[in-house]
Design an enzyme around this catalytic site. Structure first.
Site, PDB file in Angstrom:
ATOM      1  CD  GLU A  34      -2.960  -7.520   5.663  1.00  0.00           C
ATOM      2  OE1 GLU A  34      -2.123  -6.897   5.069  1.00  0.00           O
ATOM      3  OE2 GLU A  34      -3.503  -7.723   6.172  1.00  0.00           O
TER       4      GLU A  34
ATOM      5  CB  THR B 291     -14.510   5.271   6.661  1.00  0.00           C
ATOM      6  OG1 THR B 291     -13.309   4.108   6.700  1.00  0.00           O
ATOM      7  CG2 THR B 291     -14.929   5.181   5.577  1.00  0.00           C
TER       8      THR B 291
ATOM      9  CG  LEU C 124      -1.793   3.067   8.239  1.00  0.00           C
ATOM     10  CD1 LEU C 124      -1.760   2.210   9.698  1.00  0.00           C
ATOM     11  CD2 LEU C 124      -2.695   2.552   7.645  1.00  0.00           C
ATOM     12  CB  ILE C 125      -2.467   8.599   3.944  1.00  0.00           C
ATOM     13  CG1 ILE C 125      -1.262   8.514   3.886  1.00  0.00           C
ATOM     14  CG2 ILE C 125      -2.851   9.863   3.096  1.00  0.00           C
ATOM     15  CD1 ILE C 125      -0.626   8.385   1.905  1.00  0.00           C
TER      16      ILE C 125
ATOM     17  CG  HIS D 101     -10.553   1.024   6.892  1.00  0.00           C
ATOM     18  ND1 HIS D 101     -11.608   0.561   6.316  1.00  0.00           N
ATOM     19  CD2 HIS D 101      -9.198   0.313   7.103  1.00  0.00           C
ATOM     20  CE1 HIS D 101     -10.846  -0.871   6.500  1.00  0.00           C
ATOM     21  NE2 HIS D 101      -9.609  -0.907   6.527  1.00  0.00           N
TER      22      HIS D 101
ATOM     23  NE  ARG E   7       4.977  13.749   9.317  1.00  0.00           N
ATOM     24  CZ  ARG E   7       4.533  14.523   9.527  1.00  0.00           C
ATOM     25  NH1 ARG E   7       4.485  15.263   7.994  1.00  0.00           N
ATOM     26  NH2 ARG E   7       4.523  15.626  10.075  1.00  0.00           N
TER      27      ARG E   7
ATOM     28  CD1 TRP F  17      -3.071  -1.526   0.998  1.00  0.00           C
ATOM     29  CD2 TRP F  17      -3.527   0.266   1.006  1.00  0.00           C
ATOM     30  NE1 TRP F  17      -3.919  -1.747   0.498  1.00  0.00           N
ATOM     31  CE2 TRP F  17      -4.645  -0.395   0.952  1.00  0.00           C
ATOM     32  CE3 TRP F  17      -3.663   1.520   1.094  1.00  0.00           C
ATOM     33  CZ2 TRP F  17      -5.663   0.069   0.808  1.00  0.00           C
ATOM     34  CZ3 TRP F  17      -4.789   2.064   0.676  1.00  0.00           C
ATOM     35  CH2 TRP F  17      -6.334   1.134   0.598  1.00  0.00           C
TER      36      TRP F  17
HETATM   37  C1  DLZ Z   1      -7.915  -0.855   4.156  1.00  0.00           C
HETATM   38  C2  DLZ Z   1      -7.515  -0.494   4.021  1.00  0.00           C
HETATM   39  C3  DLZ Z   1      -6.907   1.596   4.222  1.00  0.00           C
HETATM   40  C4  DLZ Z   1      -8.292   1.844   3.854  1.00  0.00           C
HETATM   41  N1  DLZ Z   1      -5.821   2.175   4.004  1.00  0.00           N
HETATM   42  C5  DLZ Z   1      -4.216   1.641   4.237  1.00  0.00           C
HETATM   43  C6  DLZ Z   1      -3.872   2.798   4.211  1.00  0.00           C
HETATM   44  O1  DLZ Z   1      -3.826   3.325   4.020  1.00  0.00           O
HETATM   45  N2  DLZ Z   1      -1.725   1.759   4.389  1.00  0.00           N
HETATM   46  C7  DLZ Z   1      -2.047   1.013   4.440  1.00  0.00           C
HETATM   47  O2  DLZ Z   1      -0.578  -0.239   4.624  1.00  0.00           O
HETATM   48  N3  DLZ Z   1      -3.450   0.028   4.088  1.00  0.00           N
HETATM   49  C8  DLZ Z   1      -4.220   0.678   3.760  1.00  0.00           C
HETATM   50  N4  DLZ Z   1      -5.346  -0.342   3.870  1.00  0.00           N
HETATM   51  C9  DLZ Z   1      -5.378  -1.961   3.549  1.00  0.00           C
HETATM   52  C10 DLZ Z   1      -4.855  -2.599   5.391  1.00  0.00           C
HETATM   53  O3  DLZ Z   1      -3.898  -2.398   5.584  1.00  0.00           O
HETATM   54  C11 DLZ Z   1      -5.235  -4.200   5.031  1.00  0.00           C
HETATM   55  O4  DLZ Z   1      -3.916  -4.607   3.974  1.00  0.00           O
HETATM   56  C12 DLZ Z   1      -6.807  -4.982   4.377  1.00  0.00           C
HETATM   57  O5  DLZ Z   1      -7.236  -4.007   5.414  1.00  0.00           O
HETATM   58  C13 DLZ Z   1      -6.570  -5.991   4.799  1.00  0.00           C
HETATM   59  O6  DLZ Z   1      -6.260  -7.157   5.954  1.00  0.00           O
END
Ligand code: DLZ
Length: 207
Positions: free
Chosen positions: A66, A137, A132-133, A139, A178, A29
């Site tokens: 994961e 929602t 993670l951004i 999430h 960053r 991601w």
């Molecule tokens: C689903 C999701 C979302 C919305 N955003 C990110 C993110 O910004 N960065 C990231 O590494 N992963 C994201 N994921 C995926 C979740 O980490 C995960 O891979 C899925 O929910 C499957 O378990």
């Protein structure tokens, strides 16, 4: 008040990583940003702390959620393989970010008989890298909480230092900043590389 420089002050001890084996697990991601962070961690460990390129194993997972599971599974299989011949499986694990593998990494054996060789078996430290951004929602909040707790737990349960190399950003701009992808940005991967070496040496009681 003295000028305050935000961020980590480097250790005043010598952080020699020449005998360490380090695992980097990263997400796919937000890969372009993650790649920059992995590169920063890897290059810092090699150039600043003398970690051998062949002692850095890189694996990937889909997303940040994961990371803890993969870190735990890879720590366990490396420990199980130990110094047995089957340790070659992980020692030769593919660099899933092919472009990060320099030609020097690919040399099978050094012509210098005194040179250090690739280690096999257990990892001395792990770096979990992800970005993670925040979206619209909840999430983001759930994943941030789960990943940070999970990574901490893997480290404490396995007794191997696991570095929290996960950016938790409110927007793309923060993430690019960053990862050092914009002028005056700072690549936090470099700090994570140093932290991994320092914590591995603490764990090995070599500091
Ligand atoms: C689903 C999701 C979302 C919305 N955003 C990110 C993110 O910004 N960065 C990231 O590494 N992963 C994201 N994921 C995926 C979740 O980490 C995960 O891979 C899925 O929910 C499957 O378990």
């Amino acid at each position: 008040m003295e000028h305050f420089e935000k961020g980590v002050t480097p250790s005043d001890k010598e952080l020699n990583g020449s005998n360490l084996r380090v695992l980097i697990v990263h997400t796919r991601w937000n890969l372009p940003i993650v790649e920059a962070l992995v590169k920063g961690a890897k290059e810092t460990m090699i150039s600043k702390h003398n970690v051998l390129a062949e002692n850095i194993v890189i694996e990937s997972v889909p997303g940040a959620y994961e990371l803890p599971f993969a870190a735990k599974a890879l720590i366990q299989s490396a420990q199980a393989q130990g110094s047995s011949a089957s340790g070659d499986l992980l020692a030769s694990a593919t660099d899933l970010l092919g472009e990060l593998t320099t030609s020097a990494d690919k040399k099978p054996d050094s012509p210098n008989p005194g040179a250090k060789k690739a280690k096999k078996g257990a990892f001395d430290a792990v770096i979990c890298v992800g970005v993670l951004i925040k979206g619209s929602t909840m999430h983001f909040e759930y994943i941030c909480e789960a990943v940070s707790q999970g990574i901490m737990r893997v480290g404490l349960d396995s007794n191997i230092p696991v570095i929290f190399g996960v950016l938790t950003c409110l927007n793309d701009e923060q993430a690019h900043n960053r990862a050092g992808l914009v002028p005056n940005g700072h690549n936090h991967g470099e700090d994570w590389g140093s932290a991994a070496v320092e914590m591995a040496l603490v764990k090995n009681r070599a500091l």
